[in-house]
Scaffold this active site. Structure first.
Site, PDB file in Angstrom:
ATOM      1  CB  CYS A   2      26.450 -12.599 -26.994  1.00 47.89           C
ATOM      2  SG  CYS A   2      26.313 -12.609 -25.134  1.00 47.89           S
ATOM      3  N   GLY A  50      35.730  -0.894 -28.758  1.00 49.84           N
ATOM      4  CA  GLY A  50      36.822  -1.675 -27.973  1.00 49.84           C
ATOM      5  C   GLY A  50      37.878  -0.705 -27.007  1.00 49.84           C
ATOM      6  CE  LYS A 104      21.715  -6.574 -22.701  1.00 48.67           C
ATOM      7  NZ  LYS A 104      22.887  -7.114 -22.734  1.00 48.67           N
ATOM      8  CB  ILE A 125      25.090  -9.142 -18.899  1.00 49.74           C
ATOM      9  CG1 ILE A 125      26.097  -8.187 -18.445  1.00 49.74           C
ATOM     10  CG2 ILE A 125      23.409  -8.626 -18.628  1.00 49.74           C
ATOM     11  CD1 ILE A 125      25.832  -7.766 -16.993  1.00 49.74           C
ATOM     12  N   GLY A 126      24.475 -12.137 -19.980  1.00 47.00           N
ATOM     13  CA  GLY A 126      23.810 -13.256 -20.692  1.00 47.00           C
ATOM     14  C   GLY A 126      22.507 -12.782 -21.320  1.00 47.00           C
ATOM     15  N   GLY A 148      31.502   2.153 -25.347  1.00 44.44           N
ATOM     16  CA  GLY A 148      30.525   0.970 -24.518  1.00 44.44           C
ATOM     17  C   GLY A 148      30.906   1.231 -23.073  1.00 44.44           C
ATOM     18  N   GLY A 193      36.673  -2.607 -22.405  1.00 47.35           N
ATOM     19  CA  GLY A 193      37.448  -1.481 -21.725  1.00 47.35           C
ATOM     20  C   GLY A 193      38.836  -1.467 -22.160  1.00 47.35           C
ATOM     21  CE  LYS A 245      29.468  -5.721 -30.530  1.00 46.20           C
ATOM     22  NZ  LYS A 245      28.672  -4.753 -29.303  1.00 46.20           N
TER      23      LYS A 245
END
Ligand code: SIN
Length: 324
Positions: free
Chosen positions: A138, A251, A53, A79-80, A273, A224, A172
């Site tokens: 993010c 993805g 994470k 989520i942050g 994921g 998803g 990323k």
């Protein structure tokens, strides 16, 4: 005589992997899974390398709830980046993650080039760490940084970080841009060793009762199966822009055939994921299905997958498609 099984072995910047299937950062809590499943998790670890994470310099609580929304064909999260911060990670999490049976990639996010440098300097010297993923994408944290969006900024960040470590640096990328390939190419010009994409697609679910944004942070990121065609287009464009740079494609991968499509689009490795939330062993099933899908097509190694060559030549066509 039956056909042999395909050789799934893969390389990531000099790191030998048993197969090309990793986890996407933040979608598999290996420490919690070890607590629940114990030795069985180690004996049956579903990924060929583990991506942590994302950690930040200071501890974070994450975003206000609600943080999740189930969409058709996907999941929106806000989520942050809750995490223990660099010191907490090094003291408490790293020893546990180092006990996993696969190479460890630590994901980091800074709110400034100085914070990124502090994170890289803190993590890179640890021998337990095989590589570092720089999360510049993010959608749930307002870092004020534009490195993930501006090629010039991405290159400058990488030039600075490159001096700090010889360990592989993976960037990323965000999909929330007109031209992710330009940022990817700039990151590689600055010294990135590999690229991973896509992170989540910016999304705002509306609460049907109040008709106001559902998420505590108003908006989040969609992952998803719904994002898979977007991810494939972007992997293809990025692979064309940096044909010699390893790409971790992700993805919405739910099946071995999905994974094969990413490899055919130009990814060298793939990451699972959102599928891990429903089934922590999804990656194990996907590996079996990938083996079967390759055997059925008489493909016996990743390098033999049709479509993996010639992306550079096809780049003008791809640019045209993206613009169109
Ligand atoms: C989050 O914690 O908000 C998700 C991580 C990410 O999108 O990079």
């Amino acid at each position: 005589m039956s056909e042999p099984n395909p050789d799934l072995r893969a390389m990531l910047c000099g790191i030998r992997l048993d197969d090309p299937i990793l986890n996407a950062s933040g979608t598999f809590d290996a420490i919690a899974a070890k607590r629940v499943f114990g030795r069985r998790l180690i004996d049956r670890f579903p990924f060929s390398a583990f991506v942590s994470k994302t950690i930040t310099v200071a501890p974070r609580h994450g975003n206000p709830p609600p943080r999740l929304w189930e969409a058709s064909g996907g999941l929106v999260n806000s989520i942050g980046l809750p995490n223990k911060g660099l010191d907490g990670f090094l003291a408490e999490d790293l020893p546990q993650l180092a006990a996993l049976p696969v190479p460890l990639i630590v994901s980091v996010m800074g709110s400034s080039p100085e914070e990124f440098a502090e994170l890289v300097e803190g993590v890179a010297p640890r021998e337990e760490v095989a590589a570092i993923e720089l999360n510049v994408s993010c959608p749930n944290v307002h870092s004020g940084l534009i490195v993930g969006e501006q090629p010039v900024e991405a290159e400058a960040l990488l030039v600075g970080l490159r001096e700090l470590t010889a360990k592989p640096l993976i960037v990323k990328l965000t999909p929330n841009l007109a031209d992710p390939a330009a940022v990817g190419a700039a990151a590689v010009a600055g010294g990135a060793d590999a690229l991973s994409l896509i992170n989540t697609v910016k999304a705002t679910p509306i609460d049907p009762e109040t008709l106001r944004p559902w998420l505590g942070n108003q908006s989040g990121g969609l992952s998803g199966p719904a994002v898979m065609p977007i991810a494939l287009a972007q992997v293809r464009a990025v692979a064309a822009a940096v044909p010699s740079t390893p790409i971790i494609g992700m993805g919405g991968i739910e099946s071995g055939l999905d994974a094969l499509m990413f490899l055919a689009a130009g990814a060298d490795l793939v990451a699972v994921g959102t599928a891990c939330f429903r089934d922590p062993l999804a990656a194990e099933r996907i590996r079996q299905e990938l083996t079967k899908a390759m055997r059925e097509r008489s493909i016996f190694s990743i390098s033999e997958i049709p479509g993996r060559t010639g992306w550079a030549l096809a780049s003008t066509e791809i640019e045209g498609q993206l613009e169109g």
